[in-house]
Design a protein around this motif. Sequence first.
Motif, PDB file in Angstrom:
ATOM      1  N   SER A 181     -14.655 -29.936  19.292  1.00 42.96           N
ATOM      2  CA  SER A 181     -14.828 -31.502  19.575  1.00 42.96           C
ATOM      3  C   SER A 181     -13.408 -31.834  20.230  1.00 42.96           C
ATOM      4  CB  SER A 181     -15.015 -31.594  18.704  1.00 42.96           C
ATOM      5  OG  SER A 181     -16.283 -31.992  17.952  1.00 42.96           O
ATOM      6  N   CYS A 182     -13.345 -32.700  20.677  1.00 44.57           N
ATOM      7  CA  CYS A 182     -12.195 -32.897  21.610  1.00 44.57           C
ATOM      8  C   CYS A 182     -11.890 -34.220  21.312  1.00 44.57           C
ATOM      9  CB  CYS A 182     -11.725 -32.066  23.136  1.00 44.57           C
ATOM     10  SG  CYS A 182     -12.721 -32.975  24.661  1.00 44.57           S
ATOM     11  N   ILE A 183     -11.001 -35.667  22.392  1.00 43.99           N
ATOM     12  CA  ILE A 183     -10.983 -36.347  22.072  1.00 43.99           C
ATOM     13  C   ILE A 183     -11.357 -37.066  23.510  1.00 43.99           C
ATOM     14  CG2 ILE A 183      -9.233 -38.717  22.244  1.00 43.99           C
ATOM     15  CD1 ILE A 183      -7.894 -36.750  19.627  1.00 43.99           C
ATOM     16  N   SER A 184     -11.080 -36.524  24.543  1.00 38.36           N
ATOM     17  CA  SER A 184     -10.343 -36.177  25.881  1.00 38.36           C
ATOM     18  C   SER A 184     -10.170 -35.566  26.796  1.00 38.36           C
ATOM     19  CB  SER A 184      -8.939 -37.633  26.693  1.00 38.36           C
ATOM     20  OG  SER A 184      -8.335 -37.416  25.880  1.00 38.36           O
ATOM     21  N   MET A 185     -10.595 -36.099  27.885  1.00 36.17           N
ATOM     22  CA  MET A 185     -10.270 -34.708  29.110  1.00 36.17           C
ATOM     23  C   MET A 185      -9.706 -35.102  30.741  1.00 36.17           C
ATOM     24  SD  MET A 185     -14.038 -32.745  29.315  1.00 36.17           S
ATOM     25  CE  MET A 185     -14.063 -32.181  27.981  1.00 36.17           C
ATOM     26  N   ASP A 186      -8.866 -35.034  31.318  1.00 34.99           N
ATOM     27  CA  ASP A 186      -9.153 -35.612  32.645  1.00 34.99           C
ATOM     28  C   ASP A 186      -9.668 -34.781  33.862  1.00 34.99           C
ATOM     29  OD1 ASP A 186      -7.551 -33.739  33.379  1.00 34.99           O
ATOM     30  OD2 ASP A 186      -5.242 -34.307  32.622  1.00 34.99           O
ATOM     31  N   LEU A 187      -9.101 -35.144  35.051  1.00 31.36           N
ATOM     32  CA  LEU A 187      -9.754 -34.794  35.882  1.00 31.36           C
ATOM     33  C   LEU A 187     -10.012 -32.764  36.442  1.00 31.36           C
ATOM     34  CD1 LEU A 187     -11.546 -37.843  38.552  1.00 31.36           C
ATOM     35  CD2 LEU A 187     -13.027 -36.337  36.659  1.00 31.36           C
ATOM     36  N   TYR A 188      -8.499 -32.624  36.050  1.00 23.74           N
ATOM     37  CA  TYR A 188      -7.955 -31.533  36.318  1.00 23.74           C
ATOM     38  C   TYR A 188      -8.664 -30.750  35.401  1.00 23.74           C
ATOM     39  CZ  TYR A 188      -5.057 -34.342  38.626  1.00 23.74           C
ATOM     40  OH  TYR A 188      -4.747 -34.790  40.442  1.00 23.74           O
ATOM     41  N   GLY A 189      -9.484 -31.058  34.121  1.00 27.14           N
ATOM     42  CA  GLY A 189      -9.919 -29.675  33.666  1.00 27.14           C
ATOM     43  C   GLY A 189      -9.335 -29.927  32.413  1.00 27.14           C
ATOM     44  N   GLN A 190      -7.642 -30.844  31.747  1.00 33.07           N
ATOM     45  CA  GLN A 190      -6.735 -30.595  31.193  1.00 33.07           C
ATOM     46  C   GLN A 190      -7.824 -31.082  29.926  1.00 33.07           C
ATOM     47  OE1 GLN A 190      -2.548 -30.924  32.202  1.00 33.07           O
ATOM     48  NE2 GLN A 190      -3.116 -32.681  33.184  1.00 33.07           N
ATOM     49  N   VAL A 191      -7.835 -30.743  28.217  1.00 33.23           N
ATOM     50  CA  VAL A 191      -8.414 -30.987  27.253  1.00 33.23           C
ATOM     51  C   VAL A 191      -7.639 -31.422  26.209  1.00 33.23           C
ATOM     52  CG1 VAL A 191      -9.556 -30.773  24.915  1.00 33.23           C
ATOM     53  CG2 VAL A 191      -9.946 -29.408  27.692  1.00 33.23           C
ATOM     54  N   CYS A 192      -7.648 -32.745  25.757  1.00 30.69           N
ATOM     55  CA  CYS A 192      -6.948 -33.454  24.802  1.00 30.69           C
ATOM     56  C   CYS A 192      -7.966 -33.584  23.743  1.00 30.69           C
ATOM     57  CB  CYS A 192      -6.384 -34.612  25.193  1.00 30.69           C
ATOM     58  SG  CYS A 192      -5.048 -35.270  23.598  1.00 30.69           S
ATOM     59  N   ALA A 193      -7.266 -32.971  22.290  1.00 31.52           N
ATOM     60  CA  ALA A 193      -8.001 -32.824  21.313  1.00 31.52           C
ATOM     61  C   ALA A 193      -6.678 -32.939  19.850  1.00 31.52           C
ATOM     62  CB  ALA A 193      -8.673 -31.825  21.171  1.00 31.52           C
ATOM     63  N   GLU A 194      -5.957 -33.994  19.847  1.00 25.21           N
ATOM     64  CA  GLU A 194      -4.574 -33.535  19.141  1.00 25.21           C
ATOM     65  C   GLU A 194      -4.658 -35.214  19.590  1.00 25.21           C
ATOM     66  OE1 GLU A 194      -1.530 -30.774  19.342  1.00 25.21           O
ATOM     67  OE2 GLU A 194      -3.290 -30.331  20.880  1.00 25.21           O
ATOM     68  N   SER A 195      -4.734 -36.605  19.993  1.00 24.88           N
ATOM     69  CA  SER A 195      -3.555 -37.771  20.216  1.00 24.88           C
ATOM     70  C   SER A 195      -4.440 -38.297  21.081  1.00 24.88           C
ATOM     71  CB  SER A 195      -2.131 -37.036  20.865  1.00 24.88           C
ATOM     72  OG  SER A 195      -2.603 -37.778  22.191  1.00 24.88           O
ATOM     73  N   ALA A 196      -4.487 -39.832  21.483  1.00 30.21           N
ATOM     74  CA  ALA A 196      -4.959 -40.499  21.916  1.00 30.21           C
ATOM     75  C   ALA A 196      -3.493 -41.296  22.072  1.00 30.21           C
ATOM     76  CB  ALA A 196      -5.342 -41.853  21.090  1.00 30.21           C
ATOM     77  N   GLU A 197      -3.353 -40.890  23.983  1.00 32.79           N
ATOM     78  CA  GLU A 197      -2.345 -41.631  24.401  1.00 32.79           C
ATOM     79  C   GLU A 197      -0.702 -40.971  23.705  1.00 32.79           C
ATOM     80  OE1 GLU A 197      -1.778 -44.872  25.902  1.00 32.79           O
ATOM     81  OE2 GLU A 197      -3.437 -44.577  27.131  1.00 32.79           O
ATOM     82  N   LEU A 198       0.109 -41.390  22.798  1.00 32.06           N
ATOM     83  CA  LEU A 198       1.029 -40.786  21.959  1.00 32.06           C
ATOM     84  C   LEU A 198       0.552 -41.033  20.790  1.00 32.06           C
ATOM     85  CD1 LEU A 198       3.944 -42.292  24.105  1.00 32.06           C
ATOM     86  CD2 LEU A 198       2.842 -39.772  23.802  1.00 32.06           C
ATOM     87  N   ARG A 199      -0.673 -41.542  20.680  1.00 31.43           N
ATOM     88  CA  ARG A 199      -0.914 -41.595  18.996  1.00 31.43           C
ATOM     89  C   ARG A 199      -1.680 -40.046  19.063  1.00 31.43           C
ATOM     90  NH1 ARG A 199      -6.174 -43.578  15.264  1.00 31.43           N
ATOM     91  NH2 ARG A 199      -5.021 -43.788  13.570  1.00 31.43           N
ATOM     92  N   HIS A 200      -0.592 -39.877  17.092  1.00 33.74           N
ATOM     93  CA  HIS A 200      -1.512 -38.529  16.926  1.00 33.74           C
ATOM     94  C   HIS A 200      -2.227 -38.460  16.124  1.00 33.74           C
ATOM     95  CE1 HIS A 200      -0.482 -34.429  15.887  1.00 33.74           C
ATOM     96  NE2 HIS A 200      -0.891 -34.269  15.018  1.00 33.74           N
ATOM     97  N   ILE A 201      -4.032 -37.824  15.939  1.00 32.29           N
ATOM     98  CA  ILE A 201      -4.566 -37.762  15.508  1.00 32.29           C
ATOM     99  C   ILE A 201      -4.671 -36.097  14.554  1.00 32.29           C
ATOM    100  CG2 ILE A 201      -7.479 -37.520  15.835  1.00 32.29           C
ATOM    101  CD1 ILE A 201      -5.710 -40.249  16.683  1.00 32.29           C
ATOM    102  N   SER A 202      -4.496 -35.735  15.103  1.00 31.39           N
ATOM    103  CA  SER A 202      -4.830 -33.921  14.410  1.00 31.39           C
ATOM    104  C   SER A 202      -4.034 -32.944  14.073  1.00 31.39           C
ATOM    105  CB  SER A 202      -6.313 -33.840  13.794  1.00 31.39           C
ATOM    106  OG  SER A 202      -6.839 -33.056  16.329  1.00 31.39           O
ATOM    107  N   GLY A 203      -4.638 -32.521  15.256  1.00 31.65           N
ATOM    108  CA  GLY A 203      -3.461 -30.734  15.649  1.00 31.65           C
ATOM    109  C   GLY A 203      -4.058 -29.992  17.010  1.00 31.65           C
ATOM    110  N   THR A 204      -3.623 -29.247  16.733  1.00 35.37           N
ATOM    111  CA  THR A 204      -3.916 -28.152  17.775  1.00 35.37           C
ATOM    112  C   THR A 204      -4.681 -26.821  17.436  1.00 35.37           C
ATOM    113  OG1 THR A 204      -1.699 -28.082  19.597  1.00 35.37           O
ATOM    114  CG2 THR A 204      -2.898 -26.236  19.758  1.00 35.37           C
TER     115      THR A 204
END
Length: 444
Positions: free
Chosen positions: A316-339
């Motif tokens: 699972s992840c939190i967000s992705m951008d139109l370039y295909g980058q995937v974020c699974a560990e933060s909401a902007e700069l708020r830390h959520i989990s980890g790599t």
Amino acid sequence: MNIYEQYRSKLRTPDEAVQAVKSGDWVDYTATLSYPALLDEALARRKDGLRDVKIRGNLIFGPIHVVECDPEREHFIYNSWHCSAYERKLCDKGLCNYIPMVFRNVVPYYRHFLTVNVAMMCVTPMDKHGYFNLSTATGVGRGILEKADVVILEVNENLPRVYGGFDEVIHISDVDYIVEGTHQPLRQFPVAQATEEDIKIAEIIVPYIPSGATLQLGIGAMPNVVGTLLAESDLKDLGMHTELCGDAYYELFKAGKLTNAQKTIHRHKGMTGIIIGSQKLYEWVDQNPGIVAAPLEYINAPETIGRLDNMISINSCISMDLYGQVCAESAELRHISGTGGQLDYLTGAAMSAGGKAFVCMTSSFKDKNGVRKSRILPHFRGDIVTDPRSQAYYLVTEYGAVNLTGRSTWERAELLIAIAHPDFREELISAAEKQKIWRKSNKR
């Protein structure tokens, strides 16, 4: 001395054992259910006599008494390799710092670069040969203990004894102090209630999975829904090779789907490094020859994962951008989990013959004010990139699955907008045009 005499000579009360900690030391609590609760409470009682004690943990579910007793962080500084929900709240309060990592590298970091003055870890009771089993934290435990100047083991009578490939035990001769005491029942983690979107995402993924596939299922409701659907499917002879073993695998086993019979390595063995779930799961893995724990530097190594044909990775992840980058560990700069191991399995599954790596999320969410927001973004604004665009593979929302492998920036924009929530598609197209990654001939 025989092993029992050694045991008695090293037995201490928690308060006696933590006298080994000095101001300025680096102390390690290892991971998950191996968190040493009795020693943590005793160390917290020493607060006024200590300063600048740095502590590392990993997916610890709290409460961590050295943190709770010292909100000014004058005595204890807590750091986590991967944040649980409890540790995330500590981060929000400025009481926990994340240590960036890729999970397969954690023990090599210790081996080559880090100091451990005192390591504390819960283990099973000693067996007749003088060995303590590292149980549900075998994935990282032995490597940390080996680096420590002082090793303190806390015997937890509730931990399952998990068979291992290697490094799943430590001998009494390698231990400095032992602590005993009564523990609460092991923390259980009920599977989160699946949403309609979770179920739809799972339904999209399942047709990609063949009989005989080996599965890595990440944390969360959606991977568990995949496990439930697979348990109800016509598939057979599924395998397990995973960083974290949760209840989804137990459900697959109960349904007769998890046999590990077709695995190209470790046939008839389900491989894992960490175990978290329900009491039924802990009972299933206890002394089960079909479940094997091993260090994550082996379990999560892409070259190991790539040797498994039809390796299916679902995270699972939190967000992705139109370039295909995937974020699974933060909401902007708020830390959520980890790599964690997500990048390990994305890489390894791509190396597998017939393998596929899926990274999933709902297309949108509602913020605390009830406003719907897109999880597919024009570009990141401080969000931590977990998976680089150069390794983008299958990305999935409830609106479909797209494979970004080998796709140009304009192709990626078109594919990702097609699986975005419909309310945001025109907005994303406008952003893609401004970013010069939208073709006029693209479908709207």
